[in-house]
Every structure is written in structure tokens, then in C-alpha cells.
Design a protein around this motif. Structure first.
Motif, PDB file in Angstrom:
ATOM      1  N   VAL A 112       4.442   1.819  62.828  1.00  0.00           N
ATOM      2  CA  VAL A 112       5.284   3.019  62.790  1.00  0.00           C
ATOM      3  C   VAL A 112       6.680   2.636  63.287  1.00  0.00           C
ATOM      4  CG1 VAL A 112       5.634   5.310  63.818  1.00  0.00           C
ATOM      5  CG2 VAL A 112       3.344   4.532  63.220  1.00  0.00           C
ATOM      6  N   TYR A 113       7.699   3.194  62.675  1.00  0.00           N
ATOM      7  CA  TYR A 113       9.067   2.885  63.112  1.00  0.00           C
ATOM      8  C   TYR A 113       9.356   3.511  64.481  1.00  0.00           C
ATOM      9  CZ  TYR A 113      14.045   3.366  63.792  1.00  0.00           C
ATOM     10  OH  TYR A 113      15.299   3.348  64.352  1.00  0.00           O
ATOM     11  N   ILE A 114       9.743   2.661  65.394  1.00  0.00           N
ATOM     12  CA  ILE A 114      10.291   3.109  66.684  1.00  0.00           C
ATOM     13  C   ILE A 114      11.550   2.280  66.893  1.00  0.00           C
ATOM     14  CG2 ILE A 114       9.928   3.194  69.205  1.00  0.00           C
ATOM     15  CD1 ILE A 114       6.901   3.475  68.593  1.00  0.00           C
ATOM     16  N   ASN A 115      12.637   2.931  67.208  1.00  0.00           N
ATOM     17  CA  ASN A 115      13.931   2.255  67.261  1.00  0.00           C
ATOM     18  C   ASN A 115      13.934   1.034  68.189  1.00  0.00           C
ATOM     19  OD1 ASN A 115      16.860   2.375  68.828  1.00  0.00           O
ATOM     20  ND2 ASN A 115      16.943   2.391  66.604  1.00  0.00           N
ATOM     21  N   GLU A 116      13.428   1.215  69.402  1.00  0.00           N
ATOM     22  CA  GLU A 116      13.465   0.111  70.383  1.00  0.00           C
ATOM     23  C   GLU A 116      12.669  -1.097  69.881  1.00  0.00           C
ATOM     24  OE1 GLU A 116      12.721   3.220  71.109  1.00  0.00           O
ATOM     25  OE2 GLU A 116      14.421   3.825  72.352  1.00  0.00           O
ATOM     26  N   LYS A 117      11.537  -0.776  69.238  1.00  0.00           N
ATOM     27  CA  LYS A 117      10.677  -1.848  68.722  1.00  0.00           C
ATOM     28  C   LYS A 117      11.426  -2.624  67.624  1.00  0.00           C
ATOM     29  CE  LYS A 117       6.757  -0.669  66.614  1.00  0.00           C
ATOM     30  NZ  LYS A 117       5.370  -0.249  66.366  1.00  0.00           N
ATOM     31  N   ALA A 118      12.077  -1.891  66.754  1.00  0.00           N
ATOM     32  CA  ALA A 118      12.828  -2.535  65.656  1.00  0.00           C
ATOM     33  C   ALA A 118      13.890  -3.469  66.231  1.00  0.00           C
ATOM     34  CB  ALA A 118      13.471  -1.472  64.780  1.00  0.00           C
ATOM     35  N   LYS A 119      14.625  -2.985  67.224  1.00  0.00           N
ATOM     36  CA  LYS A 119      15.708  -3.800  67.802  1.00  0.00           C
ATOM     37  C   LYS A 119      15.155  -5.038  68.504  1.00  0.00           C
ATOM     38  CE  LYS A 119      19.236  -0.329  68.716  1.00  0.00           C
ATOM     39  NZ  LYS A 119      19.701   0.540  69.788  1.00  0.00           N
ATOM     40  N   LYS A 120      14.004  -4.873  69.156  1.00  0.00           N
ATOM     41  CA  LYS A 120      13.386  -6.007  69.861  1.00  0.00           C
ATOM     42  C   LYS A 120      12.988  -7.084  68.846  1.00  0.00           C
ATOM     43  CE  LYS A 120      10.811  -7.979  73.289  1.00  0.00           C
ATOM     44  NZ  LYS A 120      10.560  -9.258  72.672  1.00  0.00           N
ATOM     45  N   TYR A 121      12.325  -6.672  67.758  1.00  0.00           N
ATOM     46  CA  TYR A 121      11.920  -7.634  66.735  1.00  0.00           C
ATOM     47  C   TYR A 121      13.152  -8.352  66.177  1.00  0.00           C
ATOM     48  CZ  TYR A 121       7.264  -5.401  66.548  1.00  0.00           C
ATOM     49  OH  TYR A 121       6.020  -4.916  66.848  1.00  0.00           O
TER      50      TYR A 121
END
Ligand code: UDP
Length: 241
Positions: A112-121
Motif C-alpha cells: 500500500v502506498y505510504i509516503n514515508e515508506k516511498a521516500k525511504k525506499y
């Protein structure tokens, strides 16, 4: 290198191979993978928004009598199919790649898209593919691109086109005297009603000061060379200079 984090918009239709009647041209996906590896090697973080037009378009389906909202959800599922296919092709080439969806999918399918997760990846050097568009009907994946680029603070969107190398004042296919812009503002795109992307996408990119690069996706190594300004292109910006 001018940019640290870019978002690449890949149209669904551009992924298809019409001659071979394939929804997804796997050789093309391999070619993108090779270029992405090179871009990542240069420490540029890469996110991707993929369209679904090779499988389905909500507006066309609605014309055939399918309720527009439902037709658009089918379109969003089509983008998710493309995202998973891209992920496979990229991983095969040794890229670390995540699919994050704005539609809640079974976690066995994608995240699922979560902003913080996207930026971390992204900061870990992984390629992030955003699936499901904005997650809402009546939008396009062009708008999803500007929305995601804004959320992850990408500096530019690379929008490759099929056999068009930039923005012209009229259609170069019909007008041999059409003039190509090297640089143009979002305001000019909107006031002249130039059909480069939909108006919502252009307005949002302007508001959030994101550059959009238009170039011919069929050029050899188009993605990397567009970033390096080595192929003809048009840059669409908020300000004139
Ligand atoms: N779509 C949507 N909301 C979005 C993005 C896409 O409803 O935020 C649906 C819409 O039906 C659209 C389809 O998904 O026609 C495929 O997306 P798009 O047409 O942008 O794909 P592309 O032209 O890039 O292949």
C-alpha cells in the motif's frame, strides 16, 4: 546531473507492442531496466507512474455503457497489472524495485502506498513504481504523476512521448512549419491549450514547481539522455527563466 530525484511517467499504451499483438513489450521493459540501472548508478532516485491504456481506458469504456466510476476502477487495476509486469522485468535485470499502490491490494500482490515508506525506499536506491493512479476515478495517470511527484518531492517528471520530441505550437504531423519550444511555462501550456498533458496535471505541476521534460521515448537511451539534456526535448517550467 541536474536532478536528485525524478519521476518517470510511462504510458500504458507505450508499453504495448502492436505489431506482435502484445499488451506489454518485454524487450522494451528490458531496455528501460538497463537505462534505469544507469540512472540509479548516477545516484539519481527514480520513481515511476505507469498508465493502463494498453489494457483499458475509463472514458472509452464509459462510452460503451459501463458506469464511469467502475470503468475508471478497472483502468486503475490495469495500471496495477502494468506495474507488476514492470517490477518483474526490472528485477530480472538486478534492480531493486517496489510496487506501491494507491488502491489497497492484498499484500501478497503489492504494498500500500505510504509516503514515508516511498521516500525511504527511494533514498535506499530502490526504484518505486506507483500503481493505481491517484486511487480515484475521473483522474488520469498524468495527474497521478504530478500528485506523486509533489508528495515525494521529485524535482522533475520525465514524460516520454511516442515519436514526438517536445512541445510544438501546432501539431508537427500536420504542420511542417510547427515551431518547437525548448522551454515553455505551464501558464503558456494552459492559456494556449496545448495538448501535452491534462489541465489538472499542468496546474498541479505549476503549483508545486516541478519541471516536466517532454522527449521522444523511442530515442536510444532516451531516459538517461533526456535527464542529461542530450536529446531534443522541451522543458516545461513554472517560471520563464
Ligand atoms: N485512472 C483513474 N484514476 C487515476 C488514474 C487512472 O481512474 O488516477 C483510470 C482511467 O480510467 C484511465 C485508466 O485508469 O483511463 C488508465 O490510465 P491512463 O489513461 O492515464 O493511462 P495511459 O494513457 O498513461 O496509458
Amino acid at each position: 546531473m541536474k536532478y536528485n530525484r525524478v519521476l518517470i511517467k510511462l504510458s500504458g499504451e507505450g508499453l504495448a507492442n502492436k505489431d506482435k499483438h502484445l499488451a506489454i513489450d518485454y524487450e522494451l521493459v528490458q531496455k528501460f531496466a538497463v537505462q534505469l540501472k544507469e540512472i540509479v548508478k548516477h545516484n539519481i532516485e527514480v520513481a515511476i507512474v505507469v498508465g493502463g491504456g494498453n489494457f483499458w481506458r475509463g472514458t472509452s469504456a464509459a462510452k460503451n455503457g459501463i458506469n464511469r466510476v467502475r470503468a475508471d476502477y478497472i483502468g486503475m487495476l490495469a495500471t496495477t497489472m502494468n506495474a507488476l509486469a514492470l517490477q518483474s522485468g526490472f528485477e530480472k535485470n538486478g534492480l531493486h524495485c517496489r510496487v506501491l499502490s494507491s488502491l489497497t491490494m492484498d499484500p501478497k500482490v503489492c504494498e500500500v502506498y505510504i509516503n514515508e515508506k516511498a521516500k525511504k525506499y527511494l533514498s535506499d536506491g530502490e526504484v518505486v513504481i506507483f500503481a493505481g493512479g491517484t486511487g480515484r476515478p475521473f483522474f488520469t495517470t498524468d495527474t497521478a504523476s504530478t500528485l506523486y511527484a509533489s508528495e515525494i518531492e521529485a524535482e522533475a517528471i520525465l514524460m516520454g512521448k511516442n515519436n514526438v520530441d517536445g512541445v510544438y505550437d501546432s501539431d508537427p504531423k500536420f504542420n511542417p512549419n510547427a515551431k518547437k519550444y525548448d522551454r515553455i511555462t505551464f501558464d503558456d501550456i494552459l492559456t494556449q491549450d496545448l495538448k501535452v498533458m491534462d489541465r489538472t496535471a499542468a496546474s498541479m505541476a505549476k503549483e508545486n514547481n516541478i519541471d516536466i521534460l517532454i522527449f521522444d521515448i523511442n530515442e536510444e537511451n532516451a531516459l538517461l539522455r533526456a535527464i542529461n539534456n542530450e536529446i531534443p526535448n522541451t522543458i516545461i517550467t513554472k517560471n520563464k527563466e
